[in-house]
Design a protein around this motif. Structure first.
Motif, PDB file in Angstrom:
ATOM      1  N   LYS A 105      -9.512   5.037  -3.205  1.00 29.84           N
ATOM      2  CA  LYS A 105      -9.971   5.953  -1.632  1.00 29.84           C
ATOM      3  C   LYS A 105      -8.893   6.880  -2.643  1.00 29.84           C
ATOM      4  CE  LYS A 105     -11.353   5.098   2.912  1.00 29.84           C
ATOM      5  NZ  LYS A 105     -10.815   5.027   4.178  1.00 29.84           N
ATOM      6  N   ALA A 106      -7.910   6.184  -3.037  1.00 29.20           N
ATOM      7  CA  ALA A 106      -7.336   7.738  -3.850  1.00 29.20           C
ATOM      8  C   ALA A 106      -7.184   7.575  -5.200  1.00 29.20           C
ATOM      9  CB  ALA A 106      -5.539   7.586  -3.226  1.00 29.20           C
ATOM     10  N   SER A 107      -7.278   6.481  -5.456  1.00 27.22           N
ATOM     11  CA  SER A 107      -6.995   6.353  -7.177  1.00 27.22           C
ATOM     12  C   SER A 107      -7.683   5.759  -8.342  1.00 27.22           C
ATOM     13  CB  SER A 107      -5.679   6.877  -7.564  1.00 27.22           C
ATOM     14  OG  SER A 107      -5.009   4.928  -7.151  1.00 27.22           O
ATOM     15  N   ARG A 117      -8.536   0.885   0.365  1.00 29.88           N
ATOM     16  CA  ARG A 117      -7.063   1.753   0.770  1.00 29.88           C
ATOM     17  C   ARG A 117      -6.924   2.757  -0.851  1.00 29.88           C
ATOM     18  NH1 ARG A 117      -5.008   1.066   6.183  1.00 29.88           N
ATOM     19  NH2 ARG A 117      -6.176  -0.168   7.364  1.00 29.88           N
ATOM     20  N   ILE A 118      -6.618   1.745  -1.839  1.00 24.53           N
ATOM     21  CA  ILE A 118      -6.275   2.625  -2.944  1.00 24.53           C
ATOM     22  C   ILE A 118      -7.020   2.844  -3.855  1.00 24.53           C
ATOM     23  CG2 ILE A 118      -5.532   1.624  -5.279  1.00 24.53           C
ATOM     24  CD1 ILE A 118      -4.157  -1.086  -4.108  1.00 24.53           C
ATOM     25  N   LEU A 128       0.892  -1.137   0.192  1.00 27.52           N
ATOM     26  CA  LEU A 128       0.112  -0.216   0.351  1.00 27.52           C
ATOM     27  C   LEU A 128       1.320   1.318   0.211  1.00 27.52           C
ATOM     28  CD1 LEU A 128      -3.045   1.574  -0.079  1.00 27.52           C
ATOM     29  CD2 LEU A 128      -2.732   0.875   2.903  1.00 27.52           C
ATOM     30  N   THR A 149       1.180   3.852  -2.754  1.00 22.85           N
ATOM     31  CA  THR A 149       0.150   5.196  -2.406  1.00 22.85           C
ATOM     32  C   THR A 149       1.213   6.374  -2.928  1.00 22.85           C
ATOM     33  OG1 THR A 149       0.220   4.386  -0.752  1.00 22.85           O
ATOM     34  CG2 THR A 149      -1.741   4.867  -1.191  1.00 22.85           C
ATOM     35  N   THR A 150       2.956   6.154  -2.886  1.00 19.71           N
ATOM     36  CA  THR A 150       3.396   6.788  -3.128  1.00 19.71           C
ATOM     37  C   THR A 150       4.371   7.183  -4.589  1.00 19.71           C
ATOM     38  OG1 THR A 150       4.984   5.282  -2.219  1.00 19.71           O
ATOM     39  CG2 THR A 150       4.086   7.217  -1.207  1.00 19.71           C
TER      40      THR A 150
END
Ligand code: CA
Length: 233
Positions: free
Chosen positions: A73-75, A70-71, A42, A46-47
């Motif tokens: 949520k951002a993309s 969780r991925i 993760l 995310t980075t």
């Protein structure tokens, strides 16, 4: 045309599988990173800019479904889930959770590669329809996505090299290709003089795609190379 290497992240705690997949993907020209647990995966996802993630479901620490959640949520980064055999529930929750596709372990590497290509293609061109890229010569049909070759309705069994050679000939239909060009494109190296391999593989192809069906598609251009054309009865 220079193509940027596409980056793939493998999140898989079975290190043997992760290393094997990494090796195969690297060979196919992808840039590969791996993580052996959910948290590291993760953090990387995310980075760092990836084009696709291969995500195992049963992971220590943070499981694959949670990593996916969780991925997401951002993309909308493409994710292919790796699921255990017959874990139907995993597949359903994976797709509901926003995975783009899933593959059941143990899988054939060719199938994984085909799914990766399909998902990446969809990302590059969201309006793409399956079957849109079919290549044809007479009654011969090649589907680059499924890596399938058919004549009439018979599915042919080609090796990777035979398929790649046929694919390249078809992509350049009606254009005469020299042995040197074919060698460089398909075998990936310059080879001064020794262009025999091309002739050998053209013979293999003819034995599979022409002879059983009475077709004449691949033409020899004396002293130069080969060209594939639509058949003219
Ligand atoms: Ca696992």
């Amino acid at each position: 045309m220079i193509k940027r290497m596409e980056r793939i992240l493998i999140i898989e705690d079975e290190e043997k599988i992760a290393r094997f997949v990494e090796l195969e993907l690297t060979y196919e020209g992808y840039d590969v990173e791996k993580a052996f647990n959910g948290r590291d995966g993760l953090a990387l996802a995310t980075t760092h800019p990836f084009d696709l993630i291969l995500l195992d479901i049963l992971l220590p620490g943070l499981n694959g479904m949670e990593v996916l959640r969780r991925i997401r949520k951002a993309s909308d980064l493409p994710v292919i889930m790796l699921t255990a055999r017959d874990a139907v529930v995993d597949k359903v929750t994976g797709l509901d959770g926003g995975a783009d596709d899933y593959i059941t372990k143990p899988f054939a590497i060719e199938e994984l590669l085909a799914r990766i290509r399909a998902v990446l293609r969809k990302k590059r061109d969201p309006h793409h329809q399956p079957g849109q890229n079919l290549l044809l010569a007479g009654s011969l049909q090649l589907d680059p996505e499924k890596r399938e070759v058919t004549v009439h309705d018979s599915l042919l069994d080609l090796t990777k090299r035979e398929f790649d050679l046929l694919h390249f000939l078809l992509a350049n239909k009606n254009i005469v290709l020299s042995r040197e060009t074919l060698l460089q494109e398909i075998w990936g190296y310059d080879f001064s003089g020794e262009t025999n391999a091309v002739d050998v593989y053209i013979r293999y192809l003819r034995a599979k795609i022409e002879e059983p069906f009475g077709l004449k598609l691949i033409h020899t251009v004396r002293g130069v190379g080969y060209v594939i054309k639509d058949e003219h009865p």
